[in-house]
Design a protein around this motif. Sequence first.
Motif, short mmCIF file in Angstrom:
data_model
loop_
_atom_site.label_atom_id
_atom_site.label_comp_id
_atom_site.label_asym_id
_atom_site.label_seq_id
_atom_site.Cartn_x
_atom_site.Cartn_y
_atom_site.Cartn_z
N ALA A 1 59.68 45.66 39.45
CA ALA A 1 58.76 45.21 38.40
C ALA A 1 57.39 44.86 38.97
N PHE A 2 57.32 44.57 40.27
CA PHE A 2 56.03 44.24 40.86
C PHE A 2 55.09 45.44 40.79
N TRP A 3 55.55 46.59 41.24
CA TRP A 3 54.68 47.76 41.27
C TRP A 3 54.38 48.27 39.87
N GLY A 4 55.37 48.25 39.00
CA GLY A 4 55.12 48.65 37.62
C GLY A 4 54.13 47.73 36.95
N GLY B 1 38.05 43.09 37.59
CA GLY B 1 39.39 43.12 37.01
C GLY B 1 40.41 43.67 37.99
N PHE B 2 40.08 44.77 38.65
CA PHE B 2 41.00 45.36 39.63
C PHE B 2 41.36 44.36 40.73
N VAL B 3 40.33 43.73 41.29
CA VAL B 3 40.54 42.84 42.45
C VAL B 3 41.32 41.60 42.06
N MET B 4 40.88 40.89 41.01
CA MET B 4 41.49 39.61 40.70
C MET B 4 42.87 39.76 40.08
N LEU B 5 43.11 40.83 39.32
CA LEU B 5 44.44 41.01 38.76
C LEU B 5 45.43 41.51 39.81
N THR B 6 44.93 42.14 40.86
CA THR B 6 45.81 42.45 41.99
C THR B 6 46.23 41.16 42.68
N MET C 1 46.34 47.45 36.16
CA MET C 1 45.20 48.33 36.46
C MET C 1 44.89 49.22 35.25
N PHE C 2 45.95 49.68 34.58
CA PHE C 2 45.77 50.49 33.37
C PHE C 2 45.10 49.67 32.28
N ALA C 3 45.53 48.40 32.14
CA ALA C 3 44.93 47.52 31.14
C ALA C 3 43.45 47.28 31.44
N VAL C 4 43.11 47.11 32.72
CA VAL C 4 41.70 46.92 33.10
C VAL C 4 40.88 48.13 32.68
#
Length: 423
Positions: free
Chosen positions: A199-202, A174-179, A208-211
């Motif tokens: 908005a990109f960083w947020g 999740g971390f890798v692919m959603l990044t 990452m929080f959702a993951v």
Amino acid sequence: MMETLNLLLFAIEAVGYFALMVTLLHFRHRLGLGMFLTALGVMHFMETYLAAVFYVPVPFGIVSPGSSVFFAGKLMMILMLYLHEDAAVVRQPIYGLFLGNLLTAAIAWLLQWHSIIEISAGKAPNFDFLNEMGGLMMWGTALLYLDSIGIILLYERLGRVFKRKIVLRFMICGFVMLTFDQVGFFGALYYFVGVPAAAFWGGWKAKMFAVCIYTVLFAIYERWIRRGVSTMSARPVGDIFHDLTFRERYNDLLSRTGRDVLTGLYDRARMEIEAPTMIWDSLKQGQCATVLILDVDHFKDVNDQFGHLQGDEVLKAIAARLGTILRASDRMFRFGGEEFVAVCPVTDHAEGARLAERLRWTIANSVSTPDGRPVTVSIGLASADEDGVSFTTVLSVADERLYQAKKNGRNCVIGGSRLAEVG
């Protein structure tokens, strides 16, 4: 206070989405998998619309629930679907979403050619909005296609290191692919609707929080509801990739295309495609390749005496025997009538001669006419690069030697000036 409330609502939305989708997935055998797949796809327009215009402040930045909660949740659900089913099932929503959104964008473009009337004041269709959303949806589903394949292949790759740690693999994927997805989709948002860089960083932090939320819920589901059913695949990653991309369908179609109807061997058209490549690949490796051409001796007499149906049975019997002698890397083709061609890569002249003799001997001792007389074959042998470097040249030399084998009394193998054996 407002940011904290938004974060709480963010978490509630993630938990609610996960709970509903996992319920549909868990009971798919009772409710039907279609309910899960439909629910997975029906949110796509809403996800894209929210990602374009709906943003809220949270303690770590500006985020859109459409992208950070619902799209992230969709990708994690696709991984869970793979863990419950297989790659052949997962590809259904991937391609369905892509084609469905392609159709949506095409219809939105076509509708603009209509002459329209305004039946409600101030309610004229906004074609700029349709075009904008159509572009975003197409880009989003293209990314989803890459995300879905990537997250499944990454999950399997991580299995080599974290074989039994499925929750950890789930989270890392999740971390890798959603990044990756955040980088790709933000570019489209910036281009189409001018979403600012803040908005990109947020959005990335929110994903990452959702993951993390989805990983905790996944762990609870696996531990207490699904009760640790194995989710480890024993298949090679390459096979999984082929399933996801329909490659196995192509390979199956290819294996059934170019087959001779009578014998089941590859036909002459397939030979003209594959044989030159097999020869060339062997030569590039610094190896020889051998071509054999076989002709059934006195086959016309078999047809004349016993009829064409019995002649067909003889040809099928010969093809079956050839298949038991040739190696996995060799290819046997029906050249025409009672002639067959074998292409043997990475095989020198001497080894090819031994193989040809085994073929000749096997047929002579296992295939017979209806009255019990043995059926024999004559074989011509040539090799690359000893007799030429192109398949056409080597085949022509082998054909000349087949003619010499017939002149020498048949039931023999001829390679070069050497008579391998006469029966």
